[in-house]
Enzyme design. Structure first.
Site, mmCIF file in Angstrom:
data_model
loop_
_atom_site.group_PDB
_atom_site.id
_atom_site.type_symbol
_atom_site.label_atom_id
_atom_site.label_comp_id
_atom_site.label_asym_id
_atom_site.label_seq_id
_atom_site.Cartn_x
_atom_site.Cartn_y
_atom_site.Cartn_z
ATOM 1 N N GLN A 271 0.759 -1.599 0.116
ATOM 2 C CA GLN A 271 0.153 -0.409 -0.210
ATOM 3 C C GLN A 271 0.191 0.780 -0.349
ATOM 4 O O GLN A 271 0.293 2.712 -0.470
ATOM 5 C CB GLN A 271 -1.001 -0.091 1.045
ATOM 6 C CG GLN A 271 -1.951 -1.353 1.166
ATOM 7 C CD GLN A 271 -2.686 -1.065 2.390
ATOM 8 O OE1 GLN A 271 -2.490 -1.743 3.623
ATOM 9 N NE2 GLN A 271 -3.745 0.353 2.833
ATOM 10 N N PHE B 56 -6.304 -3.528 3.719
ATOM 11 C CA PHE B 56 -6.607 -3.031 4.298
ATOM 12 C C PHE B 56 -6.303 -3.052 5.652
ATOM 13 O O PHE B 56 -6.042 -2.935 6.994
ATOM 14 C CB PHE B 56 -7.364 -4.662 5.200
ATOM 15 C CG PHE B 56 -8.601 -5.736 4.000
ATOM 16 C CD1 PHE B 56 -9.121 -5.062 3.250
ATOM 17 C CD2 PHE B 56 -8.126 -6.206 3.647
ATOM 18 C CE1 PHE B 56 -10.287 -6.099 2.270
ATOM 19 C CE2 PHE B 56 -8.642 -7.475 2.588
ATOM 20 C CZ PHE B 56 -9.641 -7.065 2.110
ATOM 21 N N GLU C 139 -0.014 -1.793 4.929
ATOM 22 C CA GLU C 139 0.154 -0.803 4.854
ATOM 23 C C GLU C 139 2.284 -0.413 4.793
ATOM 24 O O GLU C 139 3.050 0.464 4.601
ATOM 25 C CB GLU C 139 0.139 0.546 5.655
ATOM 26 C CG GLU C 139 -0.028 1.829 5.781
ATOM 27 C CD GLU C 139 -0.679 2.713 6.661
ATOM 28 O OE1 GLU C 139 -1.281 2.824 6.797
ATOM 29 O OE2 GLU C 139 -0.680 3.639 6.710
ATOM 30 N N ARG D 151 -5.446 8.093 17.148
ATOM 31 C CA ARG D 151 -6.755 7.730 16.372
ATOM 32 C C ARG D 151 -7.781 7.444 17.462
ATOM 33 O O ARG D 151 -9.085 7.782 17.110
ATOM 34 C CB ARG D 151 -6.788 7.450 14.763
ATOM 35 C CG ARG D 151 -8.102 7.242 14.100
ATOM 36 C CD ARG D 151 -7.741 6.705 11.941
ATOM 37 N NE ARG D 151 -7.548 7.741 11.734
ATOM 38 C CZ ARG D 151 -8.004 8.647 11.046
ATOM 39 N NH1 ARG D 151 -9.466 9.008 11.292
ATOM 40 N NH2 ARG D 151 -7.423 9.398 9.694
ATOM 41 N N ARG E 103 -8.034 -1.175 9.056
ATOM 42 C CA ARG E 103 -9.423 -0.160 8.398
ATOM 43 C C ARG E 103 -9.655 -0.221 9.542
ATOM 44 O O ARG E 103 -10.126 -1.186 10.729
ATOM 45 C CB ARG E 103 -9.999 -1.521 7.786
ATOM 46 C CG ARG E 103 -10.724 -0.859 7.016
ATOM 47 C CD ARG E 103 -11.924 -1.649 6.583
ATOM 48 N NE ARG E 103 -12.976 -1.286 4.975
ATOM 49 C CZ ARG E 103 -13.260 -2.673 4.025
ATOM 50 N NH1 ARG E 103 -13.865 -4.045 4.135
ATOM 51 N NH2 ARG E 103 -13.846 -1.575 3.103
ATOM 52 N N THR F 49 -3.691 11.775 10.214
ATOM 53 C CA THR F 49 -2.984 12.520 11.859
ATOM 54 C C THR F 49 -2.122 13.245 11.965
ATOM 55 O O THR F 49 -1.991 14.248 12.783
ATOM 56 C CB THR F 49 -3.729 11.776 13.225
ATOM 57 O OG1 THR F 49 -3.547 11.106 13.055
ATOM 58 C CG2 THR F 49 -5.231 11.387 13.283
ATOM 59 N N ALA G 210 -5.967 5.405 5.356
ATOM 60 C CA ALA G 210 -6.280 7.016 5.836
ATOM 61 C C ALA G 210 -7.702 6.962 5.455
ATOM 62 O O ALA G 210 -8.489 8.496 5.019
ATOM 63 C CB ALA G 210 -6.146 7.347 6.157
ATOM 64 N N GLU H 109 -12.886 2.897 5.180
ATOM 65 C CA GLU H 109 -13.328 2.828 6.534
ATOM 66 C C GLU H 109 -14.068 2.659 7.382
ATOM 67 O O GLU H 109 -14.462 2.076 8.142
ATOM 68 C CB GLU H 109 -11.417 3.259 7.520
ATOM 69 C CG GLU H 109 -9.992 3.147 7.100
ATOM 70 C CD GLU H 109 -9.502 4.349 7.855
ATOM 71 O OE1 GLU H 109 -8.931 5.009 7.168
ATOM 72 O OE2 GLU H 109 -8.491 3.758 7.959
#
Lengths: 775, 487
Positions: free
Chosen positions: A199, A230, A234, A312, A344, A444, A513, A724
């Site tokens: 990702q 998902f 990442e 988060r 996710r 964020t 995100a 998400e």
């Protein structure tokens, strides 16, 4: 309506997918020189490596290389943010699944044979393999974080109505269908191309360069598509990419690694499990006046994205509710388990689980319907609309969705039906719940909110769009294609989206995100704007040379229906293809980059204040379940969802994201359970015992619709992010199950409850209620 | 007479002969790996290597007794190459047809696209094949049948609703596809292969693999190779290869012995051939042995049931062995044969200990005899698992109850799986209930006895406590079901 404006096209790869023509990493036709890579990993959660012997394995026919950390030419580290993750273990292993050696051989079978010939002598050390122990030992991975508003402790201590509790929230295995994969091919000098299922191609590129001790300019990472990700790809796709690159670099032959399912499940990180301690106080009508939550997460053995995920979860501890006095503490703990990672929702779901539990408990304590308690606690439109971290909530859709879904789902009528069913049935109980989602959109970490694009228009009028986002099934490339077609006013068939490639668009952010379309769509639009201006100038000169009396103006030139025309003098028009050729002969560049950064977002981690989100996405769901109190078996009878996708770019794709996200969420809430033994071995390391939902686990009646007339200001084509937020709609299933359990004790006893609500959790909770009732 | 090292099958419409002596392939190479070794069969995906995800689903066609083609979906990761001898193999690559430049999609493919039933695409070929098998077998299937056909395929993107809708849509507008048009030709091709029914022996790299077409050949070869294991569907044995990377030295494949694939009624007995697939058995027992039918409906997945056999499930003697509690409750008799003799072994003495049976090395299971339950017997089966489909039982049970004339319990069998190292009966509860009235008070006492009877383990599936509570509750559930007149 031309095809370019068509809103609802199928996934751009649908035909390739159904015919089996879509190429994933493991499908890339490799030549006979390609080697297979394998990682040999630790069998202990914490141990010293006293000695090892790889000599016999090296001698095996067909083995090309066996690498240890000593063979890493660059840095032995692939920690994405904090550099605390070794690429290959040195003299100590800190989790089961940690890579120690890499093997490259002619076939997978030879790799497996070679692995059997490797011996390692360990000295076992004490390990922390559960979160509770880590909390007891205060084994923090980083300093704790805090967000605070008002006077939570004082208000709580003065209040008459209080609840307190501890909530266990389980992790979740991503279970992307395509396991982690990478194919690395070396070139001349230091050059290396890595085909990765990542990702985050830019980060993969950086880390490959670091472990090889070369510069980013020599590394190209290409991502055609992922077979699901998902969040699991990442940061953790970097691992196999680095390993295959090391092996390829060493052997100077292409090396492919495609993890076997069990290995993938054992060695990669999961959604963070949390233990959440909460306290809350409320007024007599159920309005919350204070909440104190301590969010404790299991980071695993390394930092990875744990602090952003914790952040988060803290920023979603309020979910959709205005809490005047709130204190949110976040702590991430280090354990001897694989480093947990993005999934996710990215911590949001865990944060929300606590406040949803609080609301549910208040309702039970007050003997009121939880829907009512939710409604009076929602953020207001004109007041009570500032979050604990100081962001003003604009364009609030909560009340509107709440009213619509109550009607759509016939909530009040069904509440009565559920109650009367429960009074008539001893061994089967029904439950009903409505839950909201308010999810903040943006990274964020503010600087990540940037994206790039590169658009080429070729002489035949066809267009290749490159952007920094990656396709993992979510339909990003389909939406980008639609955006590109709409911007240029041309038929979508003339556009192709190229594989994501770090040599085309550099320095990209991960596709994460939920921001893929938001930021990459804007970057593509920005590139298109430049190209359109260049072409429009050529076209304008041409129009104005035809008749000097009529002057076309640049601002009137529009691109639509494969034409470019003067909207004031529509007879002045030229086909897109002709305009492209004219531009080419006019020596105008038909290639442009685009760039976008999300405006006005910031977050101060020290004070816990700021505007971390560009906007919020909203949704609500109502679910009804039935449980068998003798076995803990549950079935979802019906789910209704209304979700806010702004002005949808593609309704078919957005509905797919909502349904798929919801079902993934209900897996997390019900059957997906991760168990570890005392040694830190994951017991559910294959689909034999790790149970994601199957076709029979979805709601019998499943109504999903998009919120109507809800354009989102300041985003690409007024749309909203969709990846998400729908996952958290599954809380309606989780709390409907709790409602059904609660009915066993006539709603007088607060049920023991945790997440996931497996049949075991359900049955044991019922047993406790039944034994309480006997007392 | 034997054939050495060669197998034949049809891949799409192309006859393929593999000579193991001249190729890299091993007899335990899976069909998945074989197909993926071709450049143009990369649509067949590996998702788990254990038959739990269905990404590798392909469809096999074989001749049925009327010389028509029977199409069925299987997990190609669990099928050893010689097992497809004499069959037609169809993959996702065979579904669409080329007409010049144009691609003509199969109705199931069209329906997947139109219903947005594909996102990342990795599971899609497997789903397409499961839908294709359904398309070939059922017109206008109910939603329940559709879900049953798709429950062996996992998708992590779509949430299944569009996949279910796509299958319903494709199967409700059936037209003749290219396979139907080519059926006669395919039948001839397969008949040609099956003209020769000599044992096929593959010996290579210390591996011995025999494919036989008759019981006597199976037993003769077993005598010569006493260490050989029999495979019926190989859904359990294949895991030793795909997951444990074992080199299994000696295998006798009995999947092509046709005369052990039956279910029929004889005097006082239903007799079941050991080689019958569990899917076939499920369909055939619906009106005769409802408790058997009920448990088979939630056994594995369609792809697994199409391969797995009752004989295989018995022979593997798993502690859970979803079919065992029901055979115990039905008081089945297992018939085993050697070259010299036939033995009838009552089910209770068949399972000796954890994964050990009473079969001797020279014997093979040929038949399972189930006494036809008398009209007064009430038999019901239950399964507790984390997920409804394709999940091994946490606890399974099958109960057999008969009342005397004065409404007391004349006979009761309470058989459980998942509670001990082998499937077991709750002896103390049975003894207690005999002669008692069928009343809640007595049931409650029997429940307590059940909870003390077993010492189950905690494992990846569930805790000991959960197993104990579920097992006793299943008796209450049985009591409730009887009260509600559900039987």
């Amino acid at each position: 309506m031309s095809k370019s404006q068509s809103q609802n096209i199928a996934h751009e790869n649908a035909i390739n997918h159904v015919t089996g023509n879509s190429v994933f990493i493991n499908d890339i036709l490799s030549n006979t020189q390609t080697l297979i890579g394998r990682v040999v990993y630790s069998k202990y959660a914490h141990a010293k490596i006293l000695s090892y012997d790889i000599s016999e394995a090296k001698k095996l026919k067909g083995v090309s290389a066996i690498l240890t950390y000593k063979d890493i030419p660059g840095k032995n580290n692939f920690g994405p943010i904090v550099h605390d993750e070794l690429c290959l273990a040195e003299d100590e292993v800190i989790f089961i699944g940690q890579a120690i050696f890499l093997i490259a051989a002619e076939t997978e079978e030879i790799c497996i044979e070679a692995e059997k010939l490797i011996t390692i002598e360990y000295e076992k050390l004490d390990a922390i393999v559960d979160l509770e122990t880590a909390i007891k030992k205060n084994n923090l991975i980083a300093p704790e974080r805090k967000i605070e508003v008002g006077q939570a402790e004082v208000t709580f201590s003065k209040s008459k109505n209080k609840i307190e509790g501890r909530l266990y929230v389980g992790g979740q295995e991503h279970w992307y269908l395509e396991t982690q994969s990478s194919l690395a091919i070396t070139g001349e000098n230091n050059e290396i191309i890595v085909h990765s299922s990542s990702q985050n191609p830019t980060e993969t590129q950086i880390l490959v360069a670091e472990v090889l001790g070369i510069q980013s300019k020599d590394v190209v990472v290409e991502v055609k598509r992922m077979g699901g990700a998902f969040g699991g790809k990442e940061t953790q796709a970097n691992h196999v990419a680095c390993w295959s690159a090391l092996l390829a670099n060493h052997t100077k032959r292409p090396v492919k690694i495609h993890l076997f399912r069990d290995d993938d499940q054992k060695i990669t990180g999961k959604r963070h499990r949390f233990i959440i301690d909460y306290k809350a106080s409320y007024e007599n009508n159920g309005k919350i006046d204070s909440v104190i939550v301590e969010l404790n997460s299991d980071a695993g053995s390394a930092t990875d994205l744990s602090m952003s995920i914790l952040e988060r979860s803290m920023l979603h501890a309020d979910n959709s509710y205005f809490v005047p006095n709130m204190k949110i503490i976040g702590k991430a703990f280090k354990t001897n388990l694989p480093s947990n990672t993005a999934f996710r929702g990215f911590g949001g779901p865990q944060g929300m689980a606590a406040i949803e539990t609080i609301i549910d408990r208040i309702a039970r304590a007050l003997k009121k319907d939880a829907a009512e308690i939710r409604f009076i606690n929602y953020y207001g439109i004109n007041k009570n609309n500032t979050t604990p971290y100081g962001q003003l909530i604009e364009y609030n859709q909560l009340q509107k969705i709440h009213e619509q879904i109550l009607i759509k789902s016939e909530y009040l009528k069904r509440r009565k039906e559920v109650d009367s069913f429960n009074s008539e049935n001893e061994f089967f109980k029904k439950g009903l719940a409505i839950t909201p989602v308010k999810f903040g959109i943006s990274f964020t970490t503010a600087f990540l909110n940037q994206a790039g694009a590169l658009v080429h228009i070729y002489k035949d009028g066809s267009v290749q769009v490159n952007h920094g986002g990656t396709e993992m099934g979510q339909g990003l490339h389909t939406k980008i294609k639609q955006i590109a077609a709409a911007e240029l006013g041309i038929n979508i068939e003339k556009i192709s989206i190229a594989s994501t490639n770090t040599s085309k668009v550099p320095n990209t952010s991960p596709t994460a995100a939920s921001s893929g379309t938001d930021i990459n769509g804007m970057a593509v639009k920005n590139a298109m704007k430049k190209l359109k201006l260049r072409i429009a100038e050529i076209v304008l000169a041409d129009f104005n040379s035809q008749n000097a009396k009529v002057i076309s103006k640049i601002e009137d030139i529009i691109f639509e229906n494969d034409q470019i025309l003067d909207s004031k003098n529509p007879e002045r028009k030229i086909s897109f293809e002709d305009a492209v050729m004219k531009s080419y002969f006019g020596q105008v560049s038909l290639s442009a980059t685009g760039f976008y950064k999300t405006p006005e977002i910031f977050f101060d981690r020290a004070t816990g204040k700021g505007k971390p989100f560009h906007y919020f996405a909203y949704g609500m769901s109502v679910s009804e379940v039935i449980i068998d109190i003798l076995t803990g078996y549950q079935k979802i009878i019906r789910t209704d969802i209304i979700h806010d996708a702004g002005k949808s770019i593609n309704e078919r794709i957005d509905l797919g994201q909502i349904e798929g996200g919801f079902v993934q969420g209900l897996g997390w809430c019900t059957t997906e359970e991760l168990k570890y033994d005392k040694e830190g071995n994951l017991l559910n390391h294959s689909p034999d015992t790790y149970k994601i939902p199957s076709a029979n686990d979805i709601p019998e009646i499943f109504n999903v619709e998009l919120l109507k007339d809800a354009p989102n200001p300041n985003t690409i084509r007024q749309s909203k992010a969709i990846g998400e937020p729908p996952l958290m709609l599954a809380f309606s299933v989780w709390l409907a199950i709790k409602d059904a359990i609660s009915a066993v004790g006539n709603h007088k006893i607060e049920p023991d409850f945790s997440l996931p609500a497996t049949n075991e959790v359900i049955l044991l909770s019922i047993e406790n209620i039944l034994s309480d009732m006997k007392k | 007479m034997k054939i050495f090292n060669k197998i034949s099958f049809i891949l799409g419409d192309e006859p393929i002969e593999i000579d193991f002596s001249k190729s890299e392939l091993k007899p335990t190479t899976t069909v998945l790996n074989f197909l993926r070794s071709y450049p143009n069969f990369k649509g067949v995906k590996e998702g788990c290597g254990e038959g739990d995800c269905g990404a590798c689903t392909i469809v096999l066609a074989e001749l049925n007794e009327n010389n028509k083609l029977h199409y069925y979906a299987v997990d190609s990761c669990l099928v050893f190459l010689p097992m497809i001898h004499g069959k037609q193999v169809l993959t996702v690559e065979h579904l669409a047809q080329k007409n010049g430049k144009e691609t003509i999609l199969h109705p199931v493919q069209k329906a997947i696209i139109e219903n947005d039933a594909t996102q990342c695409g990795y599971c899609t070929p497997g789903f397409a094949m499961s839908m294709f098998a359904l398309y070939k077998n059922k017109f206008n299937p109910t939603k329940e049948i559709v879900i049953d056909s798709l429950a062996g395929n996992l998708c992590r993107c779509t949430g299944y609703k569009p996949l279910i809708n796509a299958a319903i849509e494709a199967c409700s507008n059936k037209t003749s596809d290219q396979f139907q048009i080519a059926e006669n030709k395919t039948v001839l091709q397969l008949q040609k292969i099956s003209e020769v029914q000599l044992p096929i022996i593959i010996e290579k790299n210390q591996q011995f693999f025999a494919k036989v077409f008759s019981l006597s050949d199976a037993l003769k070869l077993k005598k010569l190779n006493p260490e050989a294991i029999f495979i019926g569907g190989a859904t359990d044995t294949a895991l030793r290869v795909t997951k444990k990377h074992e080199v299994i030295p000696s295998i006798i494949d009995i999947s092509s012995i046709q005369n052990i694939k039956y279910f029929r009624e004889e005097e006082n007995y239903f007799v079941i051939g050991s080689g019958i697939s569990l899917e076939d058995l499920k369909n055939k027992t619906e009106n005769y042995l409802p408790a058997v039918h009920h448990i088979l409906k939630v056994f594995g997945s369609k792809q697994i049931r199409n391969l797995a056999t009752l004989g295989g499930n018995l022979g593997s003697a798993s502690p859970i062995g979803d079919t065992l509690p029901m055979l115990i409750a039905h008081e089945a008799v297992i018939i085993v044969k050697s070259l010299q003799a036939t033995r009838r072994i009552p089910i209770n003495s068949f399972i000796k200990s954890y994964r050990k049976t009473a079969i001797q090395n020279s014997e093979i299971i040929t038949e399972i005899s189930v006494p036809i339950p008398d009209k007064e017997s009430i038999i019901k089966s239950y399964k507790v698992s984390k997920r409804k489909d394709l999940d091994i039982s946490t606890v399974s049970a099958c109960f057999n109850l008969k009342f005397s004339k004065n409404k007391t319990v004349e006979k009761i069998i309470l058989a459980f799986g998942g509670m001990a190292a082998t499937p077991v009966k709750a002896n103390s509860a049975e003894a207690y209930l005999i002669g008692k009235k069928w009343e809640l008070e007595n049931i409650k006492i029997a429940m307590e006895l059940i909870s003390k009877e077993f010492e189950p383990i905690s494992d990846a599936r569930a805790s000991k406590e959960f197993r104990i509570i579920s097992s006793k509750n299943l008796l209450l559930k049985f009591f409730n079901d009887l009260k509600m007149g559900e039987i």
